[in-house]
Design a protein around this motif. Structure first.
Motif, PDB file in Angstrom:
ATOM      1  N   UNK B  27     -19.171  55.831  94.057  1.00  0.00           N
ATOM      2  CA  UNK B  27     -19.799  55.008  95.086  1.00  0.00           C
ATOM      3  C   UNK B  27     -19.678  53.519  94.771  1.00  0.00           C
ATOM      4  N   UNK B  28     -19.556  53.205  93.491  1.00  0.00           N
ATOM      5  CA  UNK B  28     -19.454  51.772  93.119  1.00  0.00           C
ATOM      6  C   UNK B  28     -18.144  51.175  93.625  1.00  0.00           C
ATOM      7  N   UNK B  29     -17.092  51.997  93.584  1.00  0.00           N
ATOM      8  CA  UNK B  29     -15.808  51.508  94.101  1.00  0.00           C
ATOM      9  C   UNK B  29     -15.937  51.225  95.597  1.00  0.00           C
ATOM     10  N   UNK B  30     -16.618  52.134  96.312  1.00  0.00           N
ATOM     11  CA  UNK B  30     -16.823  51.940  97.757  1.00  0.00           C
ATOM     12  C   UNK B  30     -17.586  50.640  98.001  1.00  0.00           C
ATOM     13  N   UNK B  31     -18.649  50.455  97.219  1.00  0.00           N
ATOM     14  CA  UNK B  31     -19.509  49.269  97.383  1.00  0.00           C
ATOM     15  C   UNK B  31     -18.769  47.992  97.006  1.00  0.00           C
ATOM     16  N   UNK B  32     -18.190  48.004  95.780  1.00  0.00           N
ATOM     17  CA  UNK B  32     -17.574  46.783  95.258  1.00  0.00           C
ATOM     18  C   UNK B  32     -16.376  46.336  96.085  1.00  0.00           C
ATOM     19  N   UNK B  33     -15.656  47.311  96.625  1.00  0.00           N
ATOM     20  CA  UNK B  33     -14.472  46.938  97.405  1.00  0.00           C
ATOM     21  C   UNK B  33     -14.874  46.516  98.811  1.00  0.00           C
ATOM     22  N   UNK B  34     -16.154  46.730  99.143  1.00  0.00           N
ATOM     23  CA  UNK B  34     -16.617  46.389 100.480  1.00  0.00           C
ATOM     24  C   UNK B  34     -15.888  47.181 101.552  1.00  0.00           C
ATOM     25  N   UNK B  35     -15.570  48.441 101.221  1.00  0.00           N
ATOM     26  CA  UNK B  35     -14.811  49.278 102.161  1.00  0.00           C
ATOM     27  C   UNK B  35     -15.566  49.424 103.480  1.00  0.00           C
ATOM     28  N   UNK B  40     -13.327  58.461 105.024  1.00  0.00           N
ATOM     29  CA  UNK B  40     -13.834  59.768 104.596  1.00  0.00           C
ATOM     30  C   UNK B  40     -14.940  60.279 105.514  1.00  0.00           C
ATOM     31  N   UNK B  41     -15.763  59.359 106.012  1.00  0.00           N
ATOM     32  CA  UNK B  41     -16.901  59.739 106.842  1.00  0.00           C
ATOM     33  C   UNK B  41     -16.432  60.398 108.139  1.00  0.00           C
ATOM     34  N   UNK B  42     -15.283  59.908 108.664  1.00  0.00           N
ATOM     35  CA  UNK B  42     -14.796  60.431 109.941  1.00  0.00           C
ATOM     36  C   UNK B  42     -13.922  61.658 109.783  1.00  0.00           C
ATOM     37  N   UNK B  43     -13.001  61.615 108.797  1.00  0.00           N
ATOM     38  CA  UNK B  43     -11.965  62.649 108.780  1.00  0.00           C
ATOM     39  C   UNK B  43     -12.409  63.973 108.181  1.00  0.00           C
ATOM     40  N   UNK B  44     -13.411  63.971 107.318  1.00  0.00           N
ATOM     41  CA  UNK B  44     -13.786  65.212 106.629  1.00  0.00           C
ATOM     42  C   UNK B  44     -14.180  66.291 107.647  1.00  0.00           C
ATOM     43  N   UNK B  45     -13.447  67.412 107.661  1.00  0.00           N
ATOM     44  CA  UNK B  45     -13.754  68.455 108.650  1.00  0.00           C
ATOM     45  C   UNK B  45     -15.095  69.136 108.396  1.00  0.00           C
ATOM     46  N   UNK B  46     -15.624  68.963 107.178  1.00  0.00           N
ATOM     47  CA  UNK B  46     -16.913  69.572 106.866  1.00  0.00           C
ATOM     48  C   UNK B  46     -18.046  68.547 106.942  1.00  0.00           C
ATOM     49  N   UNK B  47     -17.693  67.299 107.282  1.00  0.00           N
ATOM     50  CA  UNK B  47     -18.691  66.231 107.439  1.00  0.00           C
ATOM     51  C   UNK B  47     -19.569  66.075 106.197  1.00  0.00           C
ATOM     52  N   UNK B  72      -6.383  61.825 100.822  1.00  0.00           N
ATOM     53  CA  UNK B  72      -5.224  61.236 101.510  1.00  0.00           C
ATOM     54  C   UNK B  72      -5.662  60.037 102.363  1.00  0.00           C
ATOM     55  N   UNK B  73      -6.837  60.148 102.987  1.00  0.00           N
ATOM     56  CA  UNK B  73      -7.279  59.127 103.935  1.00  0.00           C
ATOM     57  C   UNK B  73      -7.868  57.897 103.242  1.00  0.00           C
ATOM     58  N   UNK B  74      -8.445  58.084 102.050  1.00  0.00           N
ATOM     59  CA  UNK B  74      -9.148  56.988 101.361  1.00  0.00           C
ATOM     60  C   UNK B  74      -8.157  55.915 100.928  1.00  0.00           C
ATOM     61  N   UNK B  75      -8.481  54.664 101.237  1.00  0.00           N
ATOM     62  CA  UNK B  75      -7.560  53.588 100.863  1.00  0.00           C
ATOM     63  C   UNK B  75      -8.067  52.780  99.672  1.00  0.00           C
ATOM     64  N   UNK B  76      -9.098  53.295  99.001  1.00  0.00           N
ATOM     65  CA  UNK B  76      -9.620  52.592  97.833  1.00  0.00           C
ATOM     66  C   UNK B  76      -9.235  53.342  96.559  1.00  0.00           C
ATOM     67  N   UNK B  77      -8.371  52.741  95.791  1.00  0.00           N
ATOM     68  CA  UNK B  77      -7.885  53.326  94.550  1.00  0.00           C
ATOM     69  C   UNK B  77      -9.055  53.765  93.660  1.00  0.00           C
ATOM     70  N   UNK B  78      -9.076  55.017  93.292  1.00  0.00           N
ATOM     71  CA  UNK B  78     -10.062  55.493  92.317  1.00  0.00           C
ATOM     72  C   UNK B  78     -11.420  55.854  92.885  1.00  0.00           C
ATOM     73  N   UNK B  79     -11.599  55.733  94.203  1.00  0.00           N
ATOM     74  CA  UNK B  79     -12.918  56.038  94.777  1.00  0.00           C
ATOM     75  C   UNK B  79     -13.172  57.548  94.814  1.00  0.00           C
TER      76      UNK B  79
END
Lengths: 442, 96
Positions: B27-35, B40-47, B72-79
């Motif tokens: 989650x820190x990568x998501x936060x720090x990168x300001x993604x 991931x929130x949209x594409x995950x078929x299991x939500x 595949x969809x995530x564009x943040x390296x290492x997230x």
């Protein structure tokens, strides 16, 4: 793991008991090789999802004559329906063939359910002498002097040696990536399929879809059915259920911020689809990735001691007219097995010794087909074909058939009006025409 | 019933939940990168990806289809780090 498997060394280790892996294992076992078939699911097929239209009947018939008499198949496919959709309209090509080979053995295609079919196929490999080990994840390969000499499974004493490893571990193939045969994928190269199996009484299915006995129909949809997401949808008739789903290019789902299961609901609610699924009851929801880019995402297919086959090698033909994966999985599985058998006979397992794989893939028409249709996937996923042309066709037909007392217009003025209305540029249309020719005609 | 909610869909799927998660979201990568894409929130078929107010992502691995779309969809390296669950665990399709 039992002491026997840990200490034993195998001629061939096949990773993944899907159509590619089980077919490869079956052929190797029949050739008298010691074969280990590894599957991470509780049973083969537990992790596998596709439509599932299986067009590999003739191929499987070579291995197991009249296989459909003993295998869990749903219905044979003697009708196909390809529809262009707008939000209100559908224009379809309806293909019905009662000719030889469609409604008679070996049948052109079958609709199957993967957990059942894959499990049966793996059992055939076992019957031929392959040793099947389920609930077993392969984490890595074993390497000696840069050569693959076996696999490491996630169990105690999990190192298993084998002369050849055939990686049939699916679209995400961790093995091909670990060994450096495959790169990381881009989101535009893969599509996500979400699917439902909906229970429906067989007599209702037969009446509603005009089928008799074991006949089945495969519907495929293009256009607004996926809204502005690049993809398509399908609906297949099983014996007492329907398989239906929506396929969306991952990059396109991300760009449009669409949730795949919401597209699935809209698909079922489309006026052309709703009457087909009326009264059906959800049995299972599922999802899987599809390696749709074919030739352009093909990995290096072999290295010292290892071969790659099936989805792991990108052998899934998504070319609009064709949506085929299981048959190419089997054909490439057979080609890999033939290569492994030759290697074992000569007792040579270097990349050079395995280079015959290319020849076998060609002879089995895998590389030839993928090469021939290498331009099709990009064309199928192009914006105009996905979002514009189906709408134009549907709306054009809507106007052509409309009778409202006004003077009828002939096709050319109507076409001109459609071009204006949808801002179609002759240059773009010429380019797309050329793409069709290049992708499909020669 | 033909039309179903996502919850109703997920209730039809069988999972044998492993003790440890096979996918870890940093989650820190998501936060720090300001993604802000939050693919991931949209594409995950299991939500399974829940966006948090602080920019992080909460992930539940229990009902994962193991499809690989998030990765595949995530564009943040290492997230997103993911492997497969232990043998025999995770999703078990019966019909599809």
């Amino acid at each position: 793991m039992s002491a026997a498997t840990a200490s034993e060394s195998f001629d061939v280790i096949v990773v993944g008991a899907g159509p590619a892996g089980s077919t490869a294992a079956l052929l190797c076992a029949r050739a008298g090789l010691q074969v280990l078939l590894l599957e991470r699911g509780e049973y083969p097929g537990a992790k596998n999802v596709s439509g599932a239209a299986f067009y590999g009947s003739a191929i499987l018939n070579e291995l197991i004559p009249n296989w459909w008499e003993q295998a869990p198949v749903e219905r044979y496919i003697c009708r196909r329906d390809i529809a262009f959709m707008s939000p209100t309209t559908s224009v379809a090509l309806d293909f019905h063939c009662a000719g030889e080979g469609y409604t008679t053995p070996p049948y052109n295609g079958f609709i199957v359910l993967r957990p059942r079919f894959d499990r049966w196929l793996a059992a055939q490999a076992e019957a031929a002498g392959a040793f099947l080990l389920t609930s077993t994840v392969v984490d890595d390969v074993l390497r000696e002097n840069g050569r693959v000499v076996g696999v490491r499974v996630r169990r105690e004493q999990g190192d298993i040696r084998g002369k050849v490893v055939i990686a049939c571990d699916g679209v995400n193939s961790f093995l091909a990536k670990k060994v450096g045969l495959q790169r990381e994928f881009h989101a535009h190269e893969l599509s996500l399929g979400v699917k439902e199996v909906l229970g429906l009484d067989p007599t209702i299915i037969e009446d509603r879809f005009r089928l008799s006995g074991d006949e089945g129909i495969a519907y495929e949809y293009l256009g607004a059915i996926t809204e502005d997401v690049h993809g398509g949808a399908f609906l297949y008739t099983n014996r007492d259920s329907l398989s239906l789903g929506v396929i969306g290019q991952v990059s396109s789902l991300v760009e449009r911020r669409k949730r795949p299961y919401e597209l699935l609901e809209r698909f079922k609610a489309h006026p052309a689809v709703a009457p087909l699924v009326r009264g059906a009851k959800l049995r299972e929801y599922s999802a899987h990735l599809i390696p749709e880019s074919g030739w352009s995402m093909k990995p290096t297919l072999y290295t010292d001691g290892m071969l790659v086959a099936g989805d792991a090698a990108g052998f899934c033909l998504a070319a609009g007219l064709y949506l085929e994966g299981m048959n190419y999985a089997m054909q490439s599985g057979l080609a890999a097995a033939e290569t492994a058998i030759e290697a074992c006979r000569r007792d040579r397992f270097s990349a050079r010794a395995l280079s015959g794989y290319r020849k076998h893939l060609k002879r089995r028409n895998v590389s030839t087909d993928f090469r021939a249709y290498r331009h099709a996937p990009a064309f199928v996923n192009s914006a105009r074909l996905q979002n514009l042309y189906p709408e134009v066709v549907a709306s054009g037909m809507e106007q052509l058939f409309r009778v409202d007392g006004k003077a009828k217009r002939k096709i050319l003025p109507l076409a001109r009006q459609m071009m204006r209305q949808y801002q179609l540029k002759p240059g773009d249309m010429l380019r797309d025409g050329y793409q069709v020719v290049r992708a499909y005609l020669w | 019933m033909v039309m179903t909610t996502h919850e109703e869909k997920m209730r039809t799927v069988r999972f044998r939940v492993a003790a440890t998660p096979h996918i870890v979201v940093d989650s820190e990568v998501c936060r720090d990168s300001g993604c802000s894409l939050r693919a991931c929130v949209y594409v995950c078929p299991a939500n399974l990806f829940v966006p948090l107010d602080d920019g992080g992502i909460l992930f539940n691995y229990e009902q994962c289809f193991e499809c690989g779309t998030c990765y595949i969809a995530c564009n943040q390296e290492g997230a997103i780090r993911w492997s497969y669950p232990d043998g025999g665990y995770g999703v078990t399709f019966r019909e599809s």
